[in-house]
Motif scaffolding. Structure first.
Motif, mmCIF file in Angstrom:
data_model
loop_
_atom_site.group_PDB
_atom_site.id
_atom_site.type_symbol
_atom_site.label_atom_id
_atom_site.label_comp_id
_atom_site.label_asym_id
_atom_site.label_seq_id
_atom_site.Cartn_x
_atom_site.Cartn_y
_atom_site.Cartn_z
ATOM 1 N N ASN A 71 -2.788 -9.714 -5.314
ATOM 2 C CA ASN A 71 -4.109 -9.934 -5.899
ATOM 3 C C ASN A 71 -5.163 -9.044 -5.261
ATOM 4 N N ALA A 72 -5.059 -8.787 -3.956
ATOM 5 C CA ALA A 72 -6.040 -7.952 -3.258
ATOM 6 C C ALA A 72 -5.895 -6.477 -3.623
ATOM 7 N N LEU A 73 -4.652 -5.985 -3.676
ATOM 8 C CA LEU A 73 -4.420 -4.560 -3.917
ATOM 9 C C LEU A 73 -4.341 -4.202 -5.396
ATOM 10 N N MET A 74 -3.897 -5.139 -6.211
ATOM 11 C CA MET A 74 -3.697 -4.864 -7.638
ATOM 12 C C MET A 74 -4.247 -6.020 -8.467
ATOM 13 N N PRO A 75 -5.563 -6.176 -8.504
ATOM 14 C CA PRO A 75 -6.144 -7.347 -9.173
ATOM 15 C C PRO A 75 -5.845 -7.434 -10.669
ATOM 16 N N ASN A 76 -5.542 -6.316 -11.312
ATOM 17 C CA ASN A 76 -5.261 -6.332 -12.756
ATOM 18 C C ASN A 76 -3.780 -6.477 -13.073
ATOM 19 N N SER A 91 0.834 -1.209 0.000
ATOM 20 C CA SER A 91 0.000 0.000 0.000
ATOM 21 C C SER A 91 0.862 1.250 0.000
ATOM 22 N N THR A 92 1.891 1.254 0.841
ATOM 23 C CA THR A 92 2.806 2.399 0.903
ATOM 24 C C THR A 92 3.527 2.577 -0.424
ATOM 25 N N TRP A 93 3.971 1.476 -0.986
ATOM 26 C CA TRP A 93 4.678 1.514 -2.269
ATOM 27 C C TRP A 93 3.769 2.071 -3.365
ATOM 28 N N ASN A 111 -0.409 5.640 -6.905
ATOM 29 C CA ASN A 111 -1.410 4.600 -7.110
ATOM 30 C C ASN A 111 -1.477 4.108 -8.563
ATOM 31 N N VAL A 112 -0.368 4.211 -9.271
ATOM 32 C CA VAL A 112 -0.278 3.657 -10.621
ATOM 33 C C VAL A 112 0.191 2.209 -10.479
ATOM 34 N N HIS A 113 -0.668 1.290 -10.848
ATOM 35 C CA HIS A 113 -0.352 -0.129 -10.687
ATOM 36 C C HIS A 113 0.579 -0.589 -11.797
ATOM 37 N N PRO A 114 1.600 -1.375 -11.456
ATOM 38 C CA PRO A 114 2.466 -1.916 -12.505
ATOM 39 C C PRO A 114 1.706 -2.954 -13.331
#
Length: 166
Positions: free
Chosen positions: A31-36, A4-6, A12-15
């Motif tokens: 999977n919970a924080l970045m499902p895509n 979350s901190t990262w 909040n741009v997901h890799p």
């Protein structure tokens, strides 16, 4: 919490993808924080062992260069800034580039910080080999004395309890 901190640091741009080891809790957090986000599994033990062999076991510069190229291709690391920058400074950390210098058996690895702390106050960069040997024995003796003193303190004094519990 770490992810979350990262993500907060990344605005909040997901890799697109993350390589992890086989830790179930890390995979679940991704999977919970970045499902895509595609979560791949990298056998880090094999990759680390290959990288260590690449750095430590290359016999000459040409072999290192060939093995570096193979490693980058195998793990699809071409275009990764971190590896590119690391490669640009290879003369500072790859052993075949450092063979022409005296290092007293020390390697530039995780132990180097411990070595710096160990010899702090005993030698400098300008120290001669003769002075290094003399100071090495003094450093060993000083370390032994500190260990004996710490052992004495641990046996002769009762620790203070910081809580009210027994």
């Amino acid at each position: 919490m770490v992810l979350s901190t990262w993500l907060g640091d990344l605005n909040n741009v997901h890799p697109l993808a993350i390589m992890t080891d086989q830790c179930d809790s890390i995979k679940a957090a991704i999977n919970a924080l970045m499902p895509n986000t595609l979560s791949g599994v990298l056998d880090s033990k094999i990759a680390k062992a290959e990288f260590k062999a690449l750095v430590l076991d290359s016999i000459n510069v040409a072999e290192f260069e060939r093995r570096w190229t193979d490693y980058i291709e195998k793990y699809n690391l071409d275009g990764r800034d971190w590896f590119y920058k690391l490669y640009l400074e290879k003369e500072k950390w790859v052993l075949v580039y450092l063979n022409d210098h005296f290092w007293a058996g020390m390697l530039s690895t995780q132990r180097s910080e411990g070595m710096h702390a160990f010899f702090d106050g005993f030698i400098t960069r300008q120290s001669t080999l003769k002075l290094f040997i003399q100071q090495y024995e003094l450093a060993i003796r000083t370390k032994l004395e500190k260990e004996l003193e710490a052992e004495y303190r641990s046996r002769c004094f009762e620790p203070k309890c910081l809580s009210e519990f027994a």
